[in-house]
Design a protein around this motif. Structure first.
Motif, mmCIF file in Angstrom:
data_model
loop_
_atom_site.group_PDB
_atom_site.id
_atom_site.type_symbol
_atom_site.label_atom_id
_atom_site.label_comp_id
_atom_site.label_asym_id
_atom_site.label_seq_id
_atom_site.Cartn_x
_atom_site.Cartn_y
_atom_site.Cartn_z
ATOM 1 N N SER A 1 16.552 -24.079 -17.029
ATOM 2 C CA SER A 1 15.141 -23.712 -17.204
ATOM 3 C C SER A 1 14.471 -23.458 -15.857
ATOM 4 N N PHE A 2 14.875 -24.195 -14.843
ATOM 5 C CA PHE A 2 14.275 -24.007 -13.520
ATOM 6 C C PHE A 2 14.720 -22.689 -12.890
ATOM 7 N N THR A 3 16.026 -22.392 -12.925
ATOM 8 C CA THR A 3 16.499 -21.124 -12.358
ATOM 9 C C THR A 3 15.967 -19.929 -13.144
ATOM 10 N N TRP A 4 15.824 -20.093 -14.455
ATOM 11 C CA TRP A 4 15.263 -19.001 -15.261
ATOM 12 C C TRP A 4 13.806 -18.756 -14.903
ATOM 13 N N MET A 5 13.049 -19.835 -14.663
ATOM 14 C CA MET A 5 11.650 -19.688 -14.278
ATOM 15 C C MET A 5 11.524 -19.003 -12.929
#
Length: 241
Positions: A78-82
């Motif tokens: 979720s962090f890398t996607w954000m």
């Protein structure tokens, strides 16, 4: 579905059944603010924060720490996607402007702030039936809009890409030199039709020369026969009364 379930339990369940099956909802709804079983908005936010922090810390330890090598190899979180999806938005630019060691903690803080912001209006849906109904209706209309635009944006664009690819394939096939020499493809179980060969005799035209001109076929199809002298001969009709 959670707002719908909350609306049905709080506003559509009879009071007696509510007291028997959902005593916590009954206590909050019918208790006085000074009673110990009455929960205020602050109490609700605190009790919702405790499991959220536990979940966030476990997620960080199980995913970001223990699987750091897989994340470095390219597995998304979720962090890398954000960071990738919101890199041009103001929130993405703000997170990316921080040192790399602080980016993920700030991302978790932003998630928690978003969760708190969605908790603040919940007492309105709990205490007022009309407001809860308007909120659920708005969610229902929004879901219909998202579903309709999904079909148009995804399936419509996919079909358009397939048609454009088909046009390019046809244009490439027509411009290919093999297109003029490709054999005729007939349906299955279709008997092959061979042209009738007329043996050529001395002094007589060959089979190719005996093919009638196009205007002769048109004249024949129009019901007018041409005699040996070239003058049209009317076809006799037999009319029965």
């Amino acid at each position: 579905m959670p707002p719908t379930a909350l609306h049905c339990i709080v506003h559509l369940t009879p009071v007696k059944m509510l007291q028997e099956r959902f005593p916590a909802v009954y206590a909050i709804k019918f208790s006085n603010p000074e009673d110990p079983e009455h929960y205020s908005l602050g109490d609700m936010m605190i009790w919702a924060t405790v499991p959220y922090i536990v979940w966030q810390l476990l997620y960080h330890f199980m995913i970001s720490v223990r699987r750091a090598d897989k994340i470095a190899a390219g597995r998304p979180t979720s962090f890398t996607w954000m960071r990738k999806s919101y890199s041009k938005a103001w929130i993405g630019r703000f997170v990316l402007s921080l040192p790399e060691s602080l980016q993920e903690p700030f991302f978790m803080l932003i998630q928690y702030s978003y969760a708190l912001s969605t908790m603040i209006p919940c007492p309105i849906w709990f205490w007022y039936r009309t407001a809860s109904g308007v909120f659920i209706t708005a969610l229902f209309v929004w879901s219909i809009h998202n579903g309709a635009t999904y079909y148009i944006d995804v399936f419509g664009k996919r079909f358009q890409k397939e048609m454009e690819q088909l046009k390019r394939d046809v244009a490439r096939w027509q411009s290919s030199p093999e297109a003029t020499t490709s054999p005729l493809i007939l349906p299955e179980n279709t008997p092959s039709i061979e042209p009738r060969k007329v043996p050529s005799q001395p002094g007589k035209p060959s089979s190719i020369d005996r093919i009638p001109p196009l205007d002769a076929g048109e004249a024949s199809s129009s019901g007018v026969n041409t005699g040996q002298s070239g003058e049209p001969v009317a076809r006799e009709r037999n009319e029965k009364n």
